[in-house]
Scaffold this active site. Structure first.
Site, PDB file in Angstrom:
ATOM      1  CG  ASP A  74      -1.825   1.188   1.283  1.00 16.67           C
ATOM      2  OD1 ASP A  74      -2.613   1.356   0.344  1.00 16.67           O
ATOM      3  OD2 ASP A  74      -1.734   1.976   2.247  1.00 16.67           O
ATOM      4  CB  THR A 107      -1.660   5.566  -2.044  1.00 11.94           C
ATOM      5  OG1 THR A 107      -1.647   4.139  -1.951  1.00 11.94           O
ATOM      6  CG2 THR A 107      -2.892   6.083  -1.351  1.00 11.94           C
ATOM      7  CB  THR A 108       1.421   2.716  -5.538  1.00 13.31           C
ATOM      8  OG1 THR A 108       1.187   2.060  -4.303  1.00 13.31           O
ATOM      9  CG2 THR A 108       2.808   2.379  -6.028  1.00 13.31           C
ATOM     10  CG  ASP A 407      -6.534   0.703  -0.417  1.00 14.71           C
ATOM     11  OD1 ASP A 407      -6.662   1.603   0.431  1.00 14.71           O
ATOM     12  OD2 ASP A 407      -5.436   0.332  -0.859  1.00 14.71           O
TER      13      ASP A 407
END
Length: 543
Positions: A74, A107-108, A407
């Site tokens: 994550d 988020t990555t 998520d």
């Protein structure tokens, strides 16, 4: 002639003092060099998380100063747990945290995109283009990219019945594809969709996250994870002889302790005889019985108390057939009150039948051979409060499962708010890249160079996906891009789990439009902020 003697200041052991002149030579990075330093720091951070992108992305092991271990891919978790000194690197952490709080997923990708944009802006700086012109070109390109995505976005229709949830399940499963829990992806996708639709107000297109609680207990496997239509509390009944199950529960939710009132004075009470002690003991027992009588008189058959109570009160509760739970935390008390439509009562005098919460079943659940027990409150008066109860072999697996579930729940929430989707596997980024490159050819000003750089930076996402999946990255990207342009099909992307490129709609890989749009906007804003910083105020000593 004798050589002059040099006198050294020495300590008591005869060692010379080393005298360092304060305010020694210092340097400051300014102008283009400062910008290049910023870009270098951001690139190194993006490079760390780049390998975690996509369903074949690699996990990172994070070791805290205390020796605690986290295994995750994550992006937000990795970034928050890295110890970074550089201020621009810290800005990248805030970037992924913004994406996490706003959207919950991607988020990555947002960090990889921001790193690619800064990397391409470095080449433009070397060509003598002013940083502000680069930033303006990036913002212009961002608008083109967002409008291109909005044109190719598909709407997904959904409802509360199982047959109308197919598209939501596909999108939730896409978000879980890169996580440790992917082997139980179908189960977790179903849980995420059921949890969101249980608490969603589809008319207002709103989801109250406060009504979804995620709890976990080690032991068992990921497949044992379940959605409870009610509340799960990590407590058990206060006395081992109390019943393990209460049906048609009328719950008194108390924030006052089962103990005699204490006078708020500085005086103390001295007991000098057995008779006085017995009087005090009798007073305490009478007080407890009065409290229990008030609870029973209002019709309650279960007490949930925020505070503890001693053995005397516990014994009397058992004698009066009044099951009780003690030391229930504040957030859990509030959730129980919401779920059971009860009122939190601060004083015994305020108890009344209309303030009681109602639930069809309250039961204590055990876990195999361990002594762990938890309380499950089901068939609540308010069916909108739900709890996801995660199981896993150890704490690390449970923590990662919770992050993955967060998520997936956020992705489903985003579709409830805005039900438009674009296609994953880099398809959306290729669409935006082609649109930006085409728009750049129609612009006469110097911003066209920045726009072409933006288009190249967008290719970083499909390149990373191909690389992490073991394909030849440049060949695969070129094939996917050519296929999109030749067939005019915006759904062509990189199939990380298959063999090269494919139609992402058929592969059932979806991303919410709001997630992709937010990634583009946040990355562009960060890059603009970095390009405007040309001087590092903090000074560094040099030898």
């Amino acid at each position: 002639m004798a050589e002059p003697q040099i006198a050294y200041a020495q300590d008591e052991h005869g060692r010379p003092f080393i005298v360092v002149r304060e305010q020694g030579k210092k340097t400051r990075a300014q102008g283009i060099q400062a910008l290049k330093n910023h870009i270098s720091a951001a690139k190194s951070v993006a490079q760390i998380v780049r390998t975690s992108l996509g369903p074949r992305g690699l996990d990172k092991i994070l070791i805290s100063p205390d020796g605690d271990i986290q295994v995750t891919n994550d992006g937000a978790t990795i970034m928050q747990n890295m110890e970074l000194e550089n201020q621009i690197a810290k800005l990248m952490v805030q970037l992924s945290a913004s994406q996490d709080s706003e959207i919950g997923d991607g988020t990555t990708g947002v960090v990889v995109l921001a790193g690619a944009l800064l990397e391409h802006s470095e080449a433009l700086l070397d060509r003598g283009i002013h940083p502000i012109r680069i930033a303006d070109g990036f913002e212009r390109a961002c608008q083109v990219a967002v409008s291109a995505l909005e044109k190719v976005a598909d709407k997904v229709d959904f409802g509360k019945s199982k047959g109308e949830q197919v598209e939501l399940l596909k999108t939730a499963k896409t978000s879980l594809g890169s996580k440790i829990v992917s082997k139980a992806g179908d189960l977790f996708a179903n849980i995420a969709v059921d949890a969101v639709l249980s608490v969603a107000d589809l008319d207002r297109r709103d989801v109250d996250f406060e009504l979804i609680k995620v709890d976990g207990k080690s032991g068992g496997s990921l497949e044992d994870t379940a959605l409870v239509k009610g509340v799960v509390v990590d407590k058990d009944f206060s006395h081992p002889q109390m019943p393990r199950e209460v049906r048609n529960a009328k719950i008194a939710i108390l924030t006052c302790p089962f103990e005699p009132p204490r006078p708020k004075t500085k005086h103390k009470l001295d007991i000098t005889s057995v008779e006085e002690y017995k009087k005090l003991q009798e007073y305490e027992k009478t007080t407890f019985e009065d409290m229990i009588k008030r609870v029973k008189d209002c019709g309650a058959n279960l007490v949930i108390c925020q505070w503890g109570f001693d053995d005397e009160a516990n014994h009397l509760l058992l004698q009066h057939d009044l099951p009780a739970v003690r030391w229930v935390g504040g957030p859990e008390i509030e959730l129980i009150a919401i779920a059971t439509n009860g009122r939190i009562v601060p004083r015994f005098e305020d108890l009344s039948p209309e303030k009681l919460g109602t639930a069809g079943l309250v039961k204590e659940v055990g876990f195999g051979t361990t002594r762990d027990r938890m309380l499950v409150i089901e068939e609540c008066a308010n069916p909108r409060a739900v709890t996801v109860f995660v199981r896993g072999s150890n704490k690390m697996i449970i923590d990662e499962a919770k992050r993955a579930l967060h998520d997936a729940i956020c992705v489903v929430r985003n579709l409830v708010v805005d039900n438009r989707v674009v296609y994953g596997g880099g398809a959306a980024e290729i669409v935006a890249s082609v649109a930006v490159a085409k728009a750049a050819d129609e612009i006469a000003t110097i911003e066209q160079y920045a726009m072409r750089a933006f288009a190249s930076a967008l290719d970083a996402i499909p390149l990373a996906l191909a690389e992490n999946s073991g394909y030849a990255p440049i060949e695969t990207l070129a094939e996917a891009k050519a296929s999109q342009i030749n067939t005019n099909d915006p759904r062509i992307g990189i199939d990380c789990m298959g063999s090269g490129i494919t139609n992402m709609r058929e592969a059932r890989v979806f991303d919410p439009l709001v997630s992709k749009r937010q990634q583009l906007l946040l990355a562009t804003q960060l890059v603009r902020a970095v390009l405007k910083i040309d001087d590092v105020i903090e000074q560094h000593n040099v030898e």
